[in-house]
Scaffold this motif. Structure first.
Motif, PDB file in Angstrom:
ATOM      1  N   PRO A  21       0.835  -1.209   0.000  1.00 45.88           N
ATOM      2  CA  PRO A  21       0.000   0.000   0.000  1.00 45.88           C
ATOM      3  C   PRO A  21       0.873   1.264   0.000  1.00 45.88           C
ATOM      4  N   PRO A  34      -1.978  -0.024 -10.932  1.00 43.28           N
ATOM      5  CA  PRO A  34      -2.275   1.164 -10.128  1.00 43.28           C
ATOM      6  C   PRO A  34      -3.755   1.231  -9.757  1.00 43.28           C
ATOM      7  N   PRO A  35      -4.071   1.937  -8.687  1.00 46.14           N
ATOM      8  CA  PRO A  35      -5.467   2.029  -8.245  1.00 46.14           C
ATOM      9  C   PRO A  35      -6.293   2.927  -9.164  1.00 46.14           C
ATOM     10  N   PRO A  36      -7.610   2.747  -9.193  1.00 48.89           N
ATOM     11  CA  PRO A  36      -8.480   3.549 -10.062  1.00 48.89           C
ATOM     12  C   PRO A  36      -8.785   4.920  -9.457  1.00 48.89           C
ATOM     13  N   VAL A  37      -7.747   5.723  -9.290  1.00 49.96           N
ATOM     14  CA  VAL A  37      -7.897   7.084  -8.756  1.00 49.96           C
ATOM     15  C   VAL A  37      -7.097   8.034  -9.645  1.00 49.96           C
ATOM     16  N   TRP A  71      -4.290   8.334 -12.381  1.00 59.06           N
ATOM     17  CA  TRP A  71      -4.283   7.104 -13.183  1.00 59.06           C
ATOM     18  C   TRP A  71      -5.530   7.007 -14.063  1.00 59.06           C
ATOM     19  N   THR A  72      -6.660   7.520 -13.558  1.00 59.40           N
ATOM     20  CA  THR A  72      -7.914   7.417 -14.309  1.00 59.40           C
ATOM     21  C   THR A  72      -7.951   8.327 -15.536  1.00 59.40           C
ATOM     22  N   TRP A  79       4.140   3.591  -9.460  1.00 57.49           N
ATOM     23  CA  TRP A  79       3.616   2.291  -9.030  1.00 57.49           C
ATOM     24  C   TRP A  79       4.511   1.173  -9.541  1.00 57.49           C
ATOM     25  N   SER A 109       1.144  -5.902 -10.419  1.00 57.46           N
ATOM     26  CA  SER A 109       0.181  -5.108  -9.650  1.00 57.46           C
ATOM     27  C   SER A 109      -0.168  -3.874 -10.464  1.00 57.46           C
TER      28      SER A 109
END
Length: 244
Positions: A27, A222-225, A228-229, A201, A220
């Motif tokens: 994280p 990257p998160p959907p935030v 990155w989105t 990331w 892994s």
């Protein structure tokens, strides 16, 4: 009760595990190992998790093979035995341990792909790194390859392969090249806003298995935030498929 003992540990997704190796998604904002803050770190969190999942008494061995900067998330590998730790560390030294990252950077590089080679010097007093000239005492060579995957609204999504593992390497080299990372408060404070999360990331860690010698690759996304989105990660997925 100490701060560490009373802390609530974050959930750490497991990406790969056998008797010798543990691959996880680190994280953001969790130290790789214990630091002066006393905040829960990856080694402490994962040792406790292994104790609980496998009902292990006493101390649990877990070897730190490589590090990720505290604000960076993504794929990370640990050794579950001393033999695995030794062999994975040798893979790092011999550069058969692959590390790929994705970053969002300010601007659009003039070349769609390329190699950056710099001499980096770390100032231990300030915990900062800067590019210096060859021959500087204490400086070490840093090498990375990059590929621009997409561009959007003045930012670029860049896939990076590290060939050396210097402290803050990606952040320093790309900033020196004129493309600081989105959210990097240390090396891009002139173009980033306070409180932004760095967009870096760890998307792939690849290595020969320390026992079976099988090629292992751990991924892994990257998160959907934001930011990155702002990009379609399909090209990143396709780029990583070659290493699955």
């Amino acid at each position: 009760m100490s701060r560490r003992e009373s802390a609530v540990y974050p959930v750490v997704p497991i990406l790969f595990e056998d008797n010798h190796v543990l691959g996880v998604a680190k994280p953001v904002n969790v130290p790789s190992q214990e630091d002066a803050t006393g905040d829960p770190d990856m080694l402490t969190i994962l040792k406790q998790d292994i104790k609980e999942r496998f009902n292990k008494p006493g101390n649990v061995f877990l070897g730190l093979v490589h590090r990720l900067d505290r604000p960076v998330g993504g794929a990370m590998v640990f050794a579950k035995t001393s033999k695995a730790a030794s062999r994975l560390s040798e893979a790092v030294r011999s550069r058969s341990f692959r590390k790929q990252y994705v970053a969002v950077v300010h601007g659009i590089p003039s070349k769609p792909s390329g190699r950056l080679v710099d001499m980096l010097y770390k100032d231990a007093k300030t915990n900062t790194v800067h590019v210096t000239s060859e021959g500087t005492d204490g400086a070490k060579e840093a090498i990375l390859d990059y590929t621009v995957l997409q561009t959007s609204e003045g930012f670029s999504l860049v896939l990076i392969e590290l060939h050396t593992g210097r402290p803050h390497q990606i952040r320093v080299q790309l900033n020196h090249a004129g493309h600081p990372l989105f959210g990097d408060q240390k090396y891009g404070s002139k173009v980033n806003k306070a409180g932004q999360q760095i967009a870096l990331w760890s998307v792939l860690v690849g290595f020969p298995h320390p026992v079976t010698k099988e090629d292992i690759s751990i991924h892994s996304m990257p998160p959907p935030v934001y930011p990155w989105t702002s990009f379609s990660l399909d090209k990143l997925e396709l780029a990583l498929q070659a290493y699955r």
